[in-house]
Design a protein around this motif. Structure first.
Motif, PDB file in Angstrom:
ATOM      1  N   LEU A   1       0.810  -1.460  -0.270  1.00 45.45           N
ATOM      2  CA  LEU A   1      -0.234   0.425   0.107  1.00 45.45           C
ATOM      3  C   LEU A   1       0.703   1.057  -0.244  1.00 45.45           C
ATOM      4  N   ASN A   2       1.895   0.730   0.835  1.00 43.21           N
ATOM      5  CA  ASN A   2       3.055   2.087   0.815  1.00 43.21           C
ATOM      6  C   ASN A   2       3.690   2.531  -0.607  1.00 43.21           C
ATOM      7  N   GLY A   3       3.827   1.434  -1.540  1.00 46.51           N
ATOM      8  CA  GLY A   3       4.022   1.871  -2.878  1.00 46.51           C
ATOM      9  C   GLY A   3       5.876   1.269  -2.325  1.00 46.51           C
ATOM     10  N   GLY A   4       6.954   1.124  -3.607  1.00 51.01           N
ATOM     11  CA  GLY A   4       8.052   0.952  -3.324  1.00 51.01           C
ATOM     12  C   GLY A   4       7.923  -0.421  -4.208  1.00 51.01           C
ATOM     13  N   GLY A   5       9.760  -1.213  -3.167  1.00 52.51           N
ATOM     14  CA  GLY A   5       9.939  -3.067  -3.959  1.00 52.51           C
ATOM     15  C   GLY A   5       9.704  -2.678  -5.467  1.00 52.51           C
ATOM     16  N   ALA A   6       8.717  -3.263  -5.757  1.00 50.14           N
ATOM     17  CA  ALA A   6       8.494  -3.601  -7.528  1.00 50.14           C
ATOM     18  C   ALA A   6       7.899  -2.558  -8.362  1.00 50.14           C
ATOM     19  N   HIS A   7       7.826  -0.764  -7.464  1.00 45.84           N
ATOM     20  CA  HIS A   7       7.555  -0.261  -9.090  1.00 45.84           C
ATOM     21  C   HIS A   7       7.285   1.462  -8.105  1.00 45.84           C
ATOM     22  N   ALA A   8       6.945   2.522  -8.678  1.00 47.48           N
ATOM     23  CA  ALA A   8       7.397   3.904  -7.610  1.00 47.48           C
ATOM     24  C   ALA A   8       5.661   3.983  -6.635  1.00 47.48           C
ATOM     25  N   GLY A   9       6.258   3.816  -5.430  1.00 50.02           N
ATOM     26  CA  GLY A   9       4.391   4.431  -5.427  1.00 50.02           C
ATOM     27  C   GLY A   9       4.486   6.088  -5.321  1.00 50.02           C
ATOM     28  N   PHE A  10       2.950   5.825  -4.904  1.00 46.52           N
ATOM     29  CA  PHE A  10       2.230   7.011  -4.996  1.00 46.52           C
ATOM     30  C   PHE A  10       2.949   8.663  -4.814  1.00 46.52           C
ATOM     31  N   ASP A  11       3.598   8.538  -3.239  1.00 47.23           N
ATOM     32  CA  ASP A  11       4.564   9.747  -3.430  1.00 47.23           C
ATOM     33  C   ASP A  11       5.717  10.357  -3.461  1.00 47.23           C
ATOM     34  N   GLU A  12       6.288   8.790  -4.161  1.00 50.87           N
ATOM     35  CA  GLU A  12       7.337   9.269  -4.818  1.00 50.87           C
ATOM     36  C   GLU A  12       7.624   9.208  -6.562  1.00 50.87           C
ATOM     37  N   ALA A  13       5.625   9.130  -6.991  1.00 57.80           N
ATOM     38  CA  ALA A  13       5.694   9.726  -7.941  1.00 57.80           C
ATOM     39  C   ALA A  13       5.305  11.479  -8.132  1.00 57.80           C
ATOM     40  N   ILE A  14       5.056  11.657  -7.461  1.00 57.41           N
ATOM     41  CA  ILE A  14       4.063  13.320  -7.127  1.00 57.41           C
ATOM     42  C   ILE A  14       5.788  13.999  -6.833  1.00 57.41           C
ATOM     43  N   THR A  15       6.852  13.659  -5.826  1.00 61.60           N
ATOM     44  CA  THR A  15       7.622  14.298  -5.389  1.00 61.60           C
ATOM     45  C   THR A  15       8.244  14.685  -6.199  1.00 61.60           C
ATOM     46  N   GLY A  16       9.024  16.443  -6.537  1.00 56.61           N
ATOM     47  CA  GLY A  16       9.360  16.800  -7.167  1.00 56.61           C
ATOM     48  C   GLY A  16       8.125  17.025  -8.814  1.00 56.61           C
ATOM     49  N   LEU A  17       7.395  17.005  -8.402  1.00 62.20           N
ATOM     50  CA  LEU A  17       6.488  17.570  -9.513  1.00 62.20           C
ATOM     51  C   LEU A  17       6.057  18.837  -9.973  1.00 62.20           C
ATOM     52  N   PRO A  18       6.511  19.414 -11.234  1.00 66.96           N
ATOM     53  CA  PRO A  18       6.180  20.955 -11.188  1.00 66.96           C
ATOM     54  C   PRO A  18       4.796  21.459 -10.917  1.00 66.96           C
ATOM     55  N   LYS A  19       4.918  22.387 -10.658  1.00 65.33           N
ATOM     56  CA  LYS A  19       3.163  22.829 -10.635  1.00 65.33           C
ATOM     57  C   LYS A  19       2.969  23.174 -12.362  1.00 65.33           C
ATOM     58  N   GLU A  20       3.206  23.292 -12.470  1.00 69.54           N
ATOM     59  CA  GLU A  20       3.016  23.269 -14.017  1.00 69.54           C
ATOM     60  C   GLU A  20       2.049  22.354 -14.943  1.00 69.54           C
ATOM     61  N   ALA A  21       2.824  20.800 -14.290  1.00 67.70           N
ATOM     62  CA  ALA A  21       2.657  20.021 -14.891  1.00 67.70           C
ATOM     63  C   ALA A  21       1.417  19.276 -14.500  1.00 67.70           C
ATOM     64  N   ARG A  22       1.228  19.033 -13.393  1.00 71.72           N
ATOM     65  CA  ARG A  22       0.037  18.777 -12.452  1.00 71.72           C
ATOM     66  C   ARG A  22      -2.065  18.796 -13.648  1.00 71.72           C
ATOM     67  N   GLY A  23      -1.369  20.081 -14.432  1.00 72.86           N
ATOM     68  CA  GLY A  23      -3.038  20.262 -15.020  1.00 72.86           C
ATOM     69  C   GLY A  23      -2.754  20.016 -16.841  1.00 72.86           C
ATOM     70  N   ILE A  24      -1.766  19.475 -17.261  1.00 70.13           N
ATOM     71  CA  ILE A  24      -1.220  18.922 -18.697  1.00 70.13           C
ATOM     72  C   ILE A  24      -1.761  17.559 -19.480  1.00 70.13           C
TER      73      ILE A  24
END
Length: 157
Positions: A15-38
């Motif tokens: 549920l926390n993510g990680g292991g074989a794939h990225a989790g939610f927290d990692e997927a949104i970390t460092g996401l530029p604000k302007e990319a959220r709505g593209i």
């Protein structure tokens, strides 16, 4: 350690993510604000729409697991927001916080409930089944977030 405790620990990791794939927290970390709505060409969703879909679906599964009074949103319209971007930073932060908070509440259900027992108001679902469904559903859409980030050049190489 007994098998039940091992299973709970593994479900929490899933549920926390990680292991074989990225989790939610990692997927949104460092996401530029302007990319959220593209919404990239020929893709049906923006990252914001995917984040909101994760929030709504996970909340629905959590609330179903907790209460027979819960009524799920209408599928598919109420599981997907129309807006491609959050109205402001506060809306983004509120959604992300709810995803994390609801995940933690569900993890608490795993730790302190009978995960094998059928949910009385369901049709065979259990906390174990809901945990697997949340993890599976979220992983699918987290991967979509990462693909969009890659297409936008907003994912670390």
């Amino acid at each position: 350690m007994d098998n039940h405790k091992i299973l709970i620990e593994e479900l929490i990791k899933l549920l926390n993510g990680g292991g074989a794939h990225a989790g939610f927290d990692e997927a949104i970390t460092g996401l530029p604000k302007e990319a959220r709505g593209i919404k990239p060409d020929k893709l049906p969703y923006s990252i914001w729409q995917l984040v909101e879909h994760i929030r709504i679906a996970q909340w629905d599964m959590l609330e179903f697991s907790k209460s027979e009074k819960h009524r799920s949103p209408a599928w598919p319209d109420e599981y997907w927001v129309k807006e491609t971007a959050p109205a402001d930073e506060a809306e983004w932060e509120k959604s992300v916080k709810q995803i994390k908070d609801d995940r933690n509440v569900f993890i608490n259900l795993l730790k302190h409930g009978d995960i094998y027992k059928a949910i009385p108001h369901g049709d065979g679902q259990s906390i174990l089944r809901e945990a697997l469904q949340i993890a599976d559903h979220n992983a699918y859409h987290i991967a979509e977030i990462i693909v969009i980030r890659r297409l936008l050049g907003a994912w670390p190489s």
